[in-house]
Design a protein around this motif. Structure first.
Motif, mmCIF file in Angstrom:
data_model
loop_
_atom_site.group_PDB
_atom_site.id
_atom_site.type_symbol
_atom_site.label_atom_id
_atom_site.label_comp_id
_atom_site.label_asym_id
_atom_site.label_seq_id
_atom_site.Cartn_x
_atom_site.Cartn_y
_atom_site.Cartn_z
ATOM 1 N N ARG A 65 1.233 -0.822 -0.214
ATOM 2 C CA ARG A 65 -0.354 0.278 -0.412
ATOM 3 C C ARG A 65 1.529 1.217 0.125
ATOM 4 O O ARG A 65 1.531 1.587 1.279
ATOM 5 C CB ARG A 65 -1.023 0.050 1.247
ATOM 6 C CG ARG A 65 -1.986 -0.858 1.402
ATOM 7 C CD ARG A 65 -2.779 -0.886 -0.066
ATOM 8 N NE ARG A 65 -4.336 -2.320 0.989
ATOM 9 C CZ ARG A 65 -5.029 -1.677 1.312
ATOM 10 N NH1 ARG A 65 -5.047 -1.457 2.214
ATOM 11 N NH2 ARG A 65 -5.829 -2.932 1.535
ATOM 12 N N THR A 66 0.839 1.958 -1.104
ATOM 13 C CA THR A 66 1.588 3.343 -1.121
ATOM 14 C C THR A 66 1.399 4.855 -0.433
ATOM 15 O O THR A 66 0.003 4.936 -0.421
ATOM 16 C CB THR A 66 2.218 3.476 -2.297
ATOM 17 O OG1 THR A 66 2.532 2.689 -3.082
ATOM 18 C CG2 THR A 66 2.900 4.721 -2.683
ATOM 19 N N PHE A 67 0.991 5.225 0.843
ATOM 20 C CA PHE A 67 0.880 6.095 1.817
ATOM 21 C C PHE A 67 2.175 7.598 1.639
ATOM 22 O O PHE A 67 3.465 6.673 0.953
ATOM 23 C CB PHE A 67 0.876 5.845 2.735
ATOM 24 C CG PHE A 67 0.288 4.555 3.393
ATOM 25 C CD1 PHE A 67 -1.520 5.343 3.397
ATOM 26 C CD2 PHE A 67 -0.205 3.290 3.539
ATOM 27 C CE1 PHE A 67 -2.797 4.299 2.777
ATOM 28 C CE2 PHE A 67 -1.430 2.106 3.828
ATOM 29 C CZ PHE A 67 -2.016 2.905 3.165
ATOM 30 N N PHE A 118 4.667 -0.110 4.221
ATOM 31 C CA PHE A 118 3.124 -0.654 4.337
ATOM 32 C C PHE A 118 2.453 -1.314 3.500
ATOM 33 O O PHE A 118 2.035 -1.298 2.774
ATOM 34 C CB PHE A 118 1.984 -0.076 4.227
ATOM 35 C CG PHE A 118 1.456 0.010 5.778
ATOM 36 C CD1 PHE A 118 -0.236 -0.987 4.703
ATOM 37 C CD2 PHE A 118 0.985 0.771 6.892
ATOM 38 C CE1 PHE A 118 -1.363 -0.918 5.756
ATOM 39 C CE2 PHE A 118 -0.357 0.629 7.103
ATOM 40 C CZ PHE A 118 -1.448 -0.744 6.658
ATOM 41 N N ARG A 119 2.607 -3.037 4.126
ATOM 42 C CA ARG A 119 2.221 -4.132 3.146
ATOM 43 C C ARG A 119 1.524 -5.515 3.890
ATOM 44 O O ARG A 119 1.479 -5.264 5.488
ATOM 45 C CB ARG A 119 3.462 -4.649 2.090
ATOM 46 C CG ARG A 119 4.886 -5.012 3.497
ATOM 47 C CD ARG A 119 6.114 -4.922 2.391
ATOM 48 N NE ARG A 119 6.945 -4.525 2.714
ATOM 49 C CZ ARG A 119 8.212 -6.039 3.332
ATOM 50 N NH1 ARG A 119 7.669 -7.111 3.274
ATOM 51 N NH2 ARG A 119 9.453 -5.962 3.822
ATOM 52 N N ASP A 120 0.794 -6.020 3.020
ATOM 53 C CA ASP A 120 0.441 -7.594 4.000
ATOM 54 C C ASP A 120 1.047 -8.639 3.385
ATOM 55 O O ASP A 120 2.068 -8.507 2.445
ATOM 56 C CB ASP A 120 -0.940 -8.041 2.594
ATOM 57 C CG ASP A 120 -1.433 -8.603 3.015
ATOM 58 O OD1 ASP A 120 -0.853 -10.479 3.930
ATOM 59 O OD2 ASP A 120 -2.719 -9.407 2.543
ATOM 60 N N LEU A 138 -4.153 8.145 7.060
ATOM 61 C CA LEU A 138 -5.445 7.732 7.997
ATOM 62 C C LEU A 138 -5.872 6.943 7.174
ATOM 63 O O LEU A 138 -6.737 6.208 7.805
ATOM 64 C CB LEU A 138 -5.037 8.316 9.343
ATOM 65 C CG LEU A 138 -3.950 8.995 9.345
ATOM 66 C CD1 LEU A 138 -4.066 10.776 10.811
ATOM 67 C CD2 LEU A 138 -2.919 8.139 10.256
ATOM 68 N N ALA A 139 -7.091 8.166 6.485
ATOM 69 C CA ALA A 139 -8.100 7.549 6.088
ATOM 70 C C ALA A 139 -8.268 5.702 5.582
ATOM 71 O O ALA A 139 -8.737 4.964 5.124
ATOM 72 C CB ALA A 139 -8.770 8.113 4.999
ATOM 73 N N GLY A 140 -7.094 6.161 4.668
ATOM 74 C CA GLY A 140 -6.480 3.920 4.158
ATOM 75 C C GLY A 140 -5.637 3.422 5.086
ATOM 76 O O GLY A 140 -6.661 2.012 4.859
ATOM 77 N N THR A 160 11.358 -5.056 1.450
ATOM 78 C CA THR A 160 11.321 -3.818 1.889
ATOM 79 C C THR A 160 12.427 -2.672 1.022
ATOM 80 O O THR A 160 11.968 -1.597 1.214
ATOM 81 C CB THR A 160 12.861 -4.039 3.756
ATOM 82 O OG1 THR A 160 11.440 -4.064 3.865
ATOM 83 C CG2 THR A 160 13.038 -2.547 3.417
ATOM 84 N N ASN A 161 13.254 -3.369 0.079
ATOM 85 C CA ASN A 161 13.874 -2.873 -0.748
ATOM 86 C C ASN A 161 13.625 -2.156 -1.913
ATOM 87 O O ASN A 161 14.120 -1.014 -2.349
ATOM 88 C CB ASN A 161 15.371 -3.890 -0.630
ATOM 89 C CG ASN A 161 16.712 -4.049 -0.325
ATOM 90 O OD1 ASN A 161 16.054 -3.234 0.415
ATOM 91 N ND2 ASN A 161 16.666 -5.063 -0.228
ATOM 92 N N VAL A 162 12.083 -2.418 -2.115
ATOM 93 C CA VAL A 162 11.517 -1.450 -3.209
ATOM 94 C C VAL A 162 9.822 -1.116 -3.121
ATOM 95 O O VAL A 162 9.400 -0.728 -4.200
ATOM 96 C CB VAL A 162 10.994 -2.441 -3.913
ATOM 97 C CG1 VAL A 162 12.434 -3.509 -5.162
ATOM 98 C CG2 VAL A 162 10.767 -4.079 -3.969
ATOM 99 N N ALA A 163 9.592 -1.513 -1.771
ATOM 100 C CA ALA A 163 8.324 -1.548 -1.139
ATOM 101 C C ALA A 163 8.274 0.540 -0.892
ATOM 102 O O ALA A 163 8.791 0.467 -0.525
ATOM 103 C CB ALA A 163 7.673 -1.951 -0.133
#
Length: 259
Positions: A6-8, A14-16, A46-48, A180-183
């Motif tokens: 999830r891009t914030f 932030f990811r599953d 925060l909404a996401g 982590t290196n590309v998220a």
């Protein structure tokens, strides 16, 4: 793999970390989330987060980190936030910040990070934090969020331990760790960390060293795994002896997390 992310704007990494094939099925998707800190979250961020419907947050940071950068929460946030009091890496610093002391080059940064991972599974407050994490996953319903400061070292170790206890293939364990290196927005995350690290330790730290400190490397996780296996023989025996995750607790994790 990037479909997990999830891009914030102000929350990094932030990811599953569910959805992987496991020993007796597949980890459920949409209930296991991981990230960095939320202190710079925007209203849209925060909404996401609110849309996920978190019931539990496990904060692996130490007291000093929580005090200096408290997490922002969505409106009507009602998740239980769990943490262990004290400093989870033996100081007031996140692991990548601790590893920045006295280094200048990328090679020195990698060596420092690798050394740090050898002892990470045994740091007293982090052990208590990890015990809270596994207890929460085994007993609480609903989506959970696991995070530290950057969401890569303490969080990466915790996620890898869960994956291994549930029989996720080692290739997937490592792929999730290295994501982590590309998220997300890596450039923004690394630039912000670079300013902080250089302010603390000086301008002699090269750009490549900052990138190394702010990324992850297979050698780091291998160092933690070797340390665990040398002392306990296996991740399962470590989890039982150090984290109180016995066979009954592993079965509870399986029942709740695998479909």
């Amino acid at each position: 793999m990037n479909e997990r992310v999830r891009t914030f704007e102000g929350i990094h990494n932030f990811r599953d970390y569910g959805g992987y094939a496991a020993r007796d099925g597949r980890l459920r998707s949409g209930i296991l989330w991981r990230s960095g800190q939320h202190g710079a979250a925007t209203p849209d961020d925060l909404a996401g987060v609110a849309q996920i419907g978190l019931s539990t947050v496990i904060d692996l940071r130490g007291d000093s980190e929580r005090q200096s950068m408290p997490c922002l929460r969505p409106e009507l946030f009602d998740a239980v936030v769990l943490f262990a009091a004290g400093e989870t890496v033996g100081s007031e610093l996140a692991p990548h910040e601790e590893a920045g002391r006295g280094i200048a080059t990328a090679a020195e940064a990698k060596e420092a990070m690798t050394r740090l991972y050898v002892n990470m599974p045994y740091r007293e407050v982090l052990v208590r934090s990890l015990s809270l994490y596994f207890d929460a996953l085994a007993t609480r319903e609903g989506p959970s969020l696991l995070h530290c400061l950057a969401g890569k070292d303490r969080t990466g170790l915790a996620a890898a331990l869960l994956h291994r206890l549930l029989g996720v293939h080692e290739d997937d364990v490592m792929a999730d760790y290295l994501l982590t290196n590309v998220a997300g927005n890596q450039a923004r995350r690394i630039a912000a960390a670079g300013d902080s690290i250089r302010e603390r330790y000086g301008d002699q730290i090269t750009d490549d060293a900052i990138v190394t400190l702010m990324g992850v490397d297979a050698d780091y996780l291998h160092a933690a795994t070797r340390s665990i296996e040398e002392r306990h023989g296996s991740v399962e025996q470590y989890a039982e002896a150090v984290l109180s995750v016995d066979a009954a607790r592993r079965e509870a994790l399986r029942q709740r997390l695998i479909e």
